[in-house]
Structures are given as C-alpha cells and as structure tokens.
Design a protein around this motif. Structure first.
Motif: not given
Length: 457
Positions: A13, A40-41
């Motif tokens: 990240e 993203k997660k």
C-alpha cells in the motif's frame, strides 16, 4: 526489509501511495490509479495471500508501440496492471537491496564525462568503434538470466516471481483471452517493467568486467557500446567483443556498427562527439525546438479559447500568460526536485558547444517577436539557455534554476498551486490534500521534462 516483509499488504500500500497513486495508465484490467484505489483493500488482501502461497501470477501486459523513427520497427513497451506494477516495484526494491553494485546509477551524461576525461589524458586523435546489440531486451536468454540470479543468491521465492513476470505475454489492447497464448515468447525481458533495467544490467555484468580489463577505453550504456583506442579499430577488436556477446546468446547488429576517426565525429547517447567539440545530436536539437514551439501553441490556444487553459485560470488571462512563461522557463533551465535534476539542459550539461545554445536562445526570442500579447519581444524575465548552462556547469547562482525543494511548506505549496491554476484559491483544502496536489503536479512536470530528452532509455 526481508523478502517476506516486502510483500506485506502494508508495504504494498505504501509503494502504491509513493509511486503509482497518480497514474492514469491502465493495464489489461482497465484500472488506473483511481479505479485501483476504489478496490485497494480487496485487491491487496488477495495479492498478499497469493504471493505467500506462491499462486500469484501476472496479468498479460498491454502492448504500447513506441516509434523510433522513420523506417524503423517500433519498440514494444509492456504496460502492467497497477496491481502488478506494485509487485514488480517491490521485486525491484529487493534486487536493488541485494545487488547495490548492479544498479546502473550513472546517468548518460556521466558516460560522456568519462569520454572527456579519456580525451584529456590521451588526446583526441583516436579511433572509435560503436557497437549495438541486436534487440537486446528481446533476445536475453531467460534460462541463463535466471541461473545468474540464482547463482548470485536470489531467493527461490522471488525467483519464481521474476520468472513469471518475464514469461508473461504482452498483448495488444482488447485481445481476447483465448488468443493470449499467441503472444507468448521463449526469450527476452519485456521493456517497461520496473525490474527490466536491473535484470538487463545483471545479464551483462560479466562481459563488462572482462572488457573493462582491456587496454582500450570501453563504455556500455544498456545496448550501446563504445570503444576508443590509439590504433585504428581493427576487425580483431570487433571480433573480441562479438565473442563475449555470443557467450550469453546475444548478437551484434552489424548494420549499426560504426568505426572511424574521432575527428570525423560520432553520436553516442544523443551527444555529437568529435575532437573539436562535444555538442548535441541534431535530432535532439530539433526535438527540443519542436517542444518549445508546442508550448507557444499551447499559449496561443489558451488565449483564443479560455477553455483550453488550466481549470482555475479560465478567467485570468494575465496569470495564464505568467504561468506560460514560468513553464517555458522550466523547459529552458530544467528543475530540481528531491535533490534530483530534470530537464534537457541537465541531460546535455557535458556539451561544450555554447554557440548552439546562443542559437537556440535566439530561436526562442524569435517566437516572442511574433506574439503581440508580449509586445512582439521577449520579456525581461525570460530565462536563457546560455546562462542556465553556466549555472549548471559552474555551480554559480542556483537561484536562477527552478527548485521545487524550496517549496517546502504547506503554505508555499498552496500559493504555488493556486498561482499555477492547479487548485482554487477559495477552497479549504486540508494539508494532506495540498501535499498530494503538489506531489502530483511535480510528477506531471518531471514527466513532461523527460519527454524533452527524446532518448530511448
């Protein structure tokens, strides 16, 4: 950081935030930075799991053709997905940590400096031999490369990722999945990946060690090889290099082999080199002039149609003119950002042909003479290539150069961005948003300046 930690989702990240959160380029999944950010997660959780259970695979790269010139085959650049770019960047960081001596830290103009030093010691009445490796990246033997990496201590965990990355096919946009296998190749390293350069460097290291021990001057930048010697360059010297190159399954491009007297002149890394002067290759001069002319076209379009201006300058003609001049000055001087130097003149700082710079300054002046909005004359605060060259070469008044490192507070960044028309003056942005806007703007500016160079690497 250990190989296990580097692929943790927290580090991935961070790599995304530092390197890819402004990218507009889309991979095969059609996600740019914004699209990736929204998922993203989910994506990074799945990525970390697949990395550690060794089931991670790279998606096919999207093919982008980069023109090399008339009558030349275009270079194929491979564009990974944002997710894959993060992983490749992590692998690159691992390789850089493991092999710090294998990173080609020298900028192209450092090679020119070496040539000048050789001339100063040995005189200029020498002979040169220029050699080019045929389709260097495309013909690297993968098995041999992977064996070299294994012998150097690359962990099998990372080796598997590298193998998968270089074997992943590069396909034209909108290719059907059923057709992907048609683009698989048996050799080569795709160009455009974060790991491509260091892999190519490691592949040639042993040859560099051997040829650097010879009595002649040897220099290599990627696939461009230069030899300088007192005696006429004989076929023996060519065969000497060819023999070493063939040992690692590469071929020399005989059609691009050049040899002769230094006094006759030759081109190396976009520099024009002879015993009389070191200048800039004509095609790179013309590219710079075209880029400057393009900036004036940008001004004219913005003056005739306010919707062609940056968003926050649509109703401010005078500031639009000021921004144009600042950006033009940055094209002339280059910029400094995070202690690194970017721009056309920084790249060609080892040249000593000041007459060319005077000529280019006059050309830029002539563009202003056709502009009524600037009273048909260059403004007093227009920067000059000749003076910029002196500042760069002789470390004189550095205030003459655009230094983004001096914009080091949120207040300064806000003022800078408002002036450039990047943000609105009345909007209450947070400090983090200002930092983010400034970082994005800096990356965009650097990217534009890199295009001014026109060099293939």
């Amino acid at each position: 950081m250990s190989k296990k930690e580097i692929f943790k989702k927290e580090n991935l990240e961070e790599l995304f935030k530092e390197n890819f959160d402004t990218t507009k380029t889309k991979g095969i999944d059609k996600l740019n930075a914004i699209g990736f950010q929204n998922r993203k997660k989910e994506l990074l959780n799945a990525t970390e799991r697949k990395i550690y259970d060794e089931t991670y695979t790279f998606s096919p790269y999207v093919e982008v053709l980069k023109l090399k010139g008339r009558n030349k085959h275009p270079r194929i650049i491979s564009i990974p997905t944002v997710r894959d770019r993060i992983i490749l960047f992590a692998v690159k960081e691992y390789l850089h940590d493991l092999f710090p001596d294998s990173i080609n830290k020298k900028l192209p103009n450092s090679f020119i400096r070496d040539i000048k030093k050789y001339f100063s010691i040995n005189g200029k009445k020498k002979y040169f031999l220029k050699i080019d490796i045929t389709k260097y990246y495309d013909t690297i033997n993968r098995e041999l490369l992977l064996q070299k990496l294994k012998d150097k201590g690359v962990d099998n965990f990372v080796l598997r990722l590298i193998k998968n990355a270089i074997e992943t096919p590069t396909v034209p946009q909108n290719t059907k999945k059923s057709k992907y296998h048609h683009f698989e190749t048996k050799k080569g390293v795709p160009q455009g990946l974060s790991i491509s350069n260091i892999l190519a460097q490691i592949y040639m290291e042993e040859i560099d060690e051997i040829l650097n021990k010879r009595k002649y001057f040897y220099s290599r930048y990627v696939d461009d090889i230069l030899i300088l010697n007192d005696d006429p360059i004989s076929k023996y010297r060519f065969k000497n290099v060819e023999k070493e190159i063939k040992k690692i399954n590469l071929e020399l491009n005989n059609s691009k082999t050049e040899f002769g007297k230094v006094s006759d002149g030759f081109i190396f890394l976009s520099y024009s080199i002879s015993d009389k002067k070191i200048s800039i290759a004509e095609k790179n001069v013309q590219l710079f002039i075209r880029r400057i002319a393009g900036k004036f076209t940008w001004l004219k379009n913005g003056l005739s149609n306010k919707h062609d201006r940056p968003k926050w300058l649509k109703d401010d003609k005078e500031r639009f003119k000021e921004v144009f001049l600042e950006e033009l000055n940055e094209m002339i001087t280059g910029i400094i950002s995070k202690n690194k130097k970017y721009g056309w003149l920084f790249y060609f700082a080892e040249m000593n042909d000041k007459s060319l710079l005077f000529k280019l300054d006059k050309i830029i002046d002539s563009f202003f003479k056709a502009l009524k909005v600037f009273d048909n004359k260059p403004p007093k605060n227009l920067k000059k290539l000749v003076r910029s060259y002196h500042v760069i070469r002789f470390d004189s008044n550095k205030n003459y150069l655009a230094n983004y490192d001096e914009i080091d507070t949120v207040r300064k960044k806000r003022e800078f961005l408002v002036f450039r028309g990047e943000i609105g003056s009345e909007i209450p942005y947070t400090n983090d948003e200002i930092d983010d806007f400034f970082e994005r703007f800096t990356k965009k500016t650097i990217n534009k300046l890199e295009k001014d160079l026109g060099y293939k690497y």
